[in-house]
Design a protein around this motif. Structure first.
Motif, PDB file in Angstrom:
ATOM      1  N   HIS A   5       0.857  -1.184   0.000  1.00  0.00           N
ATOM      2  CA  HIS A   5       0.000   0.000   0.000  1.00  0.00           C
ATOM      3  C   HIS A   5       0.895   1.236   0.000  1.00  0.00           C
ATOM      4  CE1 HIS A   5      -3.230   2.505   2.380  1.00  0.00           C
ATOM      5  NE2 HIS A   5      -3.012   2.978   1.179  1.00  0.00           N
ATOM      6  N   LEU A   6       0.767   2.047  -1.044  1.00  0.00           N
ATOM      7  CA  LEU A   6       1.561   3.266  -1.181  1.00  0.00           C
ATOM      8  C   LEU A   6       0.646   4.478  -1.231  1.00  0.00           C
ATOM      9  CD1 LEU A   6       3.860   2.114  -4.132  1.00  0.00           C
ATOM     10  CD2 LEU A   6       4.420   1.997  -1.710  1.00  0.00           C
ATOM     11  N   ASP A   7       1.080   5.571  -0.581  1.00  0.00           N
ATOM     12  CA  ASP A   7       0.414   6.862  -0.729  1.00  0.00           C
ATOM     13  C   ASP A   7       1.436   7.881  -1.191  1.00  0.00           C
ATOM     14  OD1 ASP A   7      -2.364   6.620  -0.134  1.00  0.00           O
ATOM     15  OD2 ASP A   7      -1.876   6.334   1.974  1.00  0.00           O
ATOM     16  N   SER A   8       0.984   8.829  -2.019  1.00  0.00           N
ATOM     17  CA  SER A   8       1.914   9.809  -2.571  1.00  0.00           C
ATOM     18  C   SER A   8       1.467  11.250  -2.394  1.00  0.00           C
ATOM     19  CB  SER A   8       2.129   9.535  -4.066  1.00  0.00           C
ATOM     20  OG  SER A   8       0.921   9.696  -4.797  1.00  0.00           O
ATOM     21  N   THR A  38       1.986  -4.165   3.710  1.00  0.00           N
ATOM     22  CA  THR A  38       3.174  -3.334   3.885  1.00  0.00           C
ATOM     23  C   THR A  38       2.816  -1.937   3.411  1.00  0.00           C
ATOM     24  OG1 THR A  38       4.677  -5.190   3.505  1.00  0.00           O
ATOM     25  CG2 THR A  38       5.584  -2.979   3.211  1.00  0.00           C
ATOM     26  N   TYR A  39       2.976  -0.959   4.283  1.00  0.00           N
ATOM     27  CA  TYR A  39       2.570   0.410   3.958  1.00  0.00           C
ATOM     28  C   TYR A  39       3.791   1.304   3.841  1.00  0.00           C
ATOM     29  CZ  TYR A  39       0.408   5.011   4.244  1.00  0.00           C
ATOM     30  OH  TYR A  39       0.022   6.304   3.985  1.00  0.00           O
ATOM     31  N   ARG A  40       3.782   2.149   2.812  1.00  0.00           N
ATOM     32  CA  ARG A  40       4.854   3.123   2.634  1.00  0.00           C
ATOM     33  C   ARG A  40       4.229   4.465   2.249  1.00  0.00           C
ATOM     34  NH1 ARG A  40      10.442   3.246   1.995  1.00  0.00           N
ATOM     35  NH2 ARG A  40      10.587   0.985   2.244  1.00  0.00           N
ATOM     36  N   ASP A  41       4.531   5.487   3.052  1.00  0.00           N
ATOM     37  CA  ASP A  41       4.056   6.844   2.786  1.00  0.00           C
ATOM     38  C   ASP A  41       5.187   7.596   2.085  1.00  0.00           C
ATOM     39  OD1 ASP A  41       3.276   9.537   2.871  1.00  0.00           O
ATOM     40  OD2 ASP A  41       2.200   9.275   4.763  1.00  0.00           O
ATOM     41  N   ALA A  84       7.762  -8.680  -3.749  1.00  0.00           N
ATOM     42  CA  ALA A  84       7.070  -9.606  -2.844  1.00  0.00           C
ATOM     43  C   ALA A  84       5.553  -9.434  -2.871  1.00  0.00           C
ATOM     44  CB  ALA A  84       7.573  -9.419  -1.413  1.00  0.00           C
ATOM     45  N   ALA A  85       5.072  -8.336  -3.425  1.00  0.00           N
ATOM     46  CA  ALA A  85       3.644  -8.024  -3.371  1.00  0.00           C
ATOM     47  C   ALA A  85       2.856  -8.794  -4.422  1.00  0.00           C
ATOM     48  CB  ALA A  85       3.422  -6.529  -3.557  1.00  0.00           C
ATOM     49  N   ASP A  86       1.703  -9.299  -4.002  1.00  0.00           N
ATOM     50  CA  ASP A  86       0.738  -9.868  -4.936  1.00  0.00           C
ATOM     51  C   ASP A  86      -0.182  -8.785  -5.482  1.00  0.00           C
ATOM     52  OD1 ASP A  86       1.451 -12.734  -4.452  1.00  0.00           O
ATOM     53  OD2 ASP A  86       0.738 -12.242  -2.433  1.00  0.00           O
ATOM     54  N   VAL A  87      -0.516  -7.826  -4.606  1.00  0.00           N
ATOM     55  CA  VAL A  87      -1.390  -6.711  -4.967  1.00  0.00           C
ATOM     56  C   VAL A  87      -0.697  -5.421  -4.550  1.00  0.00           C
ATOM     57  CG1 VAL A  87      -3.671  -5.656  -4.728  1.00  0.00           C
ATOM     58  CG2 VAL A  87      -3.428  -8.139  -4.546  1.00  0.00           C
ATOM     59  N   VAL A  88      -0.693  -4.446  -5.442  1.00  0.00           N
ATOM     60  CA  VAL A  88      -0.116  -3.136  -5.155  1.00  0.00           C
ATOM     61  C   VAL A  88      -1.231  -2.100  -5.261  1.00  0.00           C
ATOM     62  CG1 VAL A  88       1.644  -1.444  -5.772  1.00  0.00           C
ATOM     63  CG2 VAL A  88       2.082  -3.892  -6.142  1.00  0.00           C
ATOM     64  N   VAL A  89      -1.475  -1.379  -4.172  1.00  0.00           N
ATOM     65  CA  VAL A  89      -2.494  -0.334  -4.129  1.00  0.00           C
ATOM     66  C   VAL A  89      -1.772   1.002  -3.983  1.00  0.00           C
ATOM     67  CG1 VAL A  89      -4.498   0.594  -2.914  1.00  0.00           C
ATOM     68  CG2 VAL A  89      -4.158  -1.891  -3.057  1.00  0.00           C
ATOM     69  N   ILE A  90      -2.019   1.907  -4.925  1.00  0.00           N
ATOM     70  CA  ILE A  90      -1.300   3.182  -4.927  1.00  0.00           C
ATOM     71  C   ILE A  90      -2.283   4.341  -4.883  1.00  0.00           C
ATOM     72  CG2 ILE A  90       0.419   4.609  -6.076  1.00  0.00           C
ATOM     73  CD1 ILE A  90       1.372   2.169  -7.602  1.00  0.00           C
ATOM     74  N   GLY A  91      -2.151   5.184  -3.871  1.00  0.00           N
ATOM     75  CA  GLY A  91      -2.877   6.441  -3.826  1.00  0.00           C
ATOM     76  C   GLY A  91      -2.145   7.436  -4.707  1.00  0.00           C
ATOM     77  N   VAL A  92      -2.765   7.816  -5.807  1.00  0.00           N
ATOM     78  CA  VAL A  92      -2.102   8.633  -6.831  1.00  0.00           C
ATOM     79  C   VAL A  92      -2.640  10.064  -6.789  1.00  0.00           C
ATOM     80  CG1 VAL A  92      -1.572   8.874  -9.281  1.00  0.00           C
ATOM     81  CG2 VAL A  92      -1.855   6.583  -8.287  1.00  0.00           C
ATOM     82  N   ALA A  93      -1.840  10.964  -6.253  1.00  0.00           N
ATOM     83  CA  ALA A  93      -2.179  12.382  -6.310  1.00  0.00           C
ATOM     84  C   ALA A  93      -1.832  12.923  -7.696  1.00  0.00           C
ATOM     85  CB  ALA A  93      -1.415  13.140  -5.232  1.00  0.00           C
TER      86      ALA A  93
END
Length: 203
Positions: A5-8, A38-41, A84-93
């Motif tokens: 899980h990514l946020d940008s 796994t979360y990355r800001d 390692a990720a099966d699913v990638v969720v990206i918050g796209v600004a």
């Protein structure tokens, strides 16, 4: 299942893309409670922009400069998270018609030949075909395919090209747009995106 899980967005709690990405991850977790997230800001903890020294080591096998040790370790960490990720969720600004520089810095760490793609005698080959990518995109104006400003949309189109180049065929974009065109448009966009996540997104 491993979820990355990514946020940008730099807007913190006021960010629509952050709200949507969190709702998507919650939907996935509700369906698979044992999934690891796994979360990355990328805004709060930004990666450095790509340097010639970094490219020399990761792309061409040069001996690493000790001064690059932290940079290289960060790059390796985000690459391993992505692989390692099966699913990638990206918050796209969506700023100035494209993605944030923070998200671009992350992309520059995962677009590594031999890891996520490779060149062959028949052309480039993506190596990430087994991944699912979900984009949660927030746009202040209207940039959809039939809008007058469609040609200025360089976020979703770029990310589709980038992940497609990496072999990803399972990519979905959930878009809330027109957010800055008035309260009614904003409310309608948020409601529609939230309803889609709750009722139509496949978990």
């Amino acid at each position: 299942m491993n979820i990355l899980h990514l946020d940008s967005s730099i807007l913190g709690p006021q960010s629509v893309s952050r709200t949507l990405s969190a709702d998507i991850v919650a939907k996935l977790k509700a369906a698979q409670p044992d999934a690891k997230v796994t979360y990355r800001d990328l805004a709060a903890d930004p990666l450095p922009h790509l340097s010639g020294g970094h490219i020399a080591v990761t792309h061409f096998g040069a001996a690493p400069d000790p001064a690059l040790a932290h940079d290289l370790a960060q790059g390796q960490a985000v690459l391993e998270e992505f692989l390692a990720a099966d699913v990638v969720v990206i918050g796209v600004a969506f700023y100035n018609f494209t993605i944030t520089s923070q998200l671009k810095a992350w992309i520059d760490r995962i677009a590594v030949p031999g890891k996520t793609f490779r060149y062959t005698e028949n052309g480039p080959e993506g190596l990430c075909g087994g991944k699912r990518v979900i984009l949660a995109i927030a746009r202040g104006g209207f940039y959809g395919p039939n809008s007058p400003a469609a040609a200025a949309e360089h976020a979703e189109t770029y990310l589709r090209a980038l992940f497609g180049f990496s072999g990803v065929t399972d990519l979905e974009a959930i878009v809330a747009e027109g957010l800055n065109t008035g309260p009614a448009h904003r409310e309608a966009a948020l409601t529609a995106a939230g309803r889609y996540i709750a009722e139509s997104l496949t978990a």
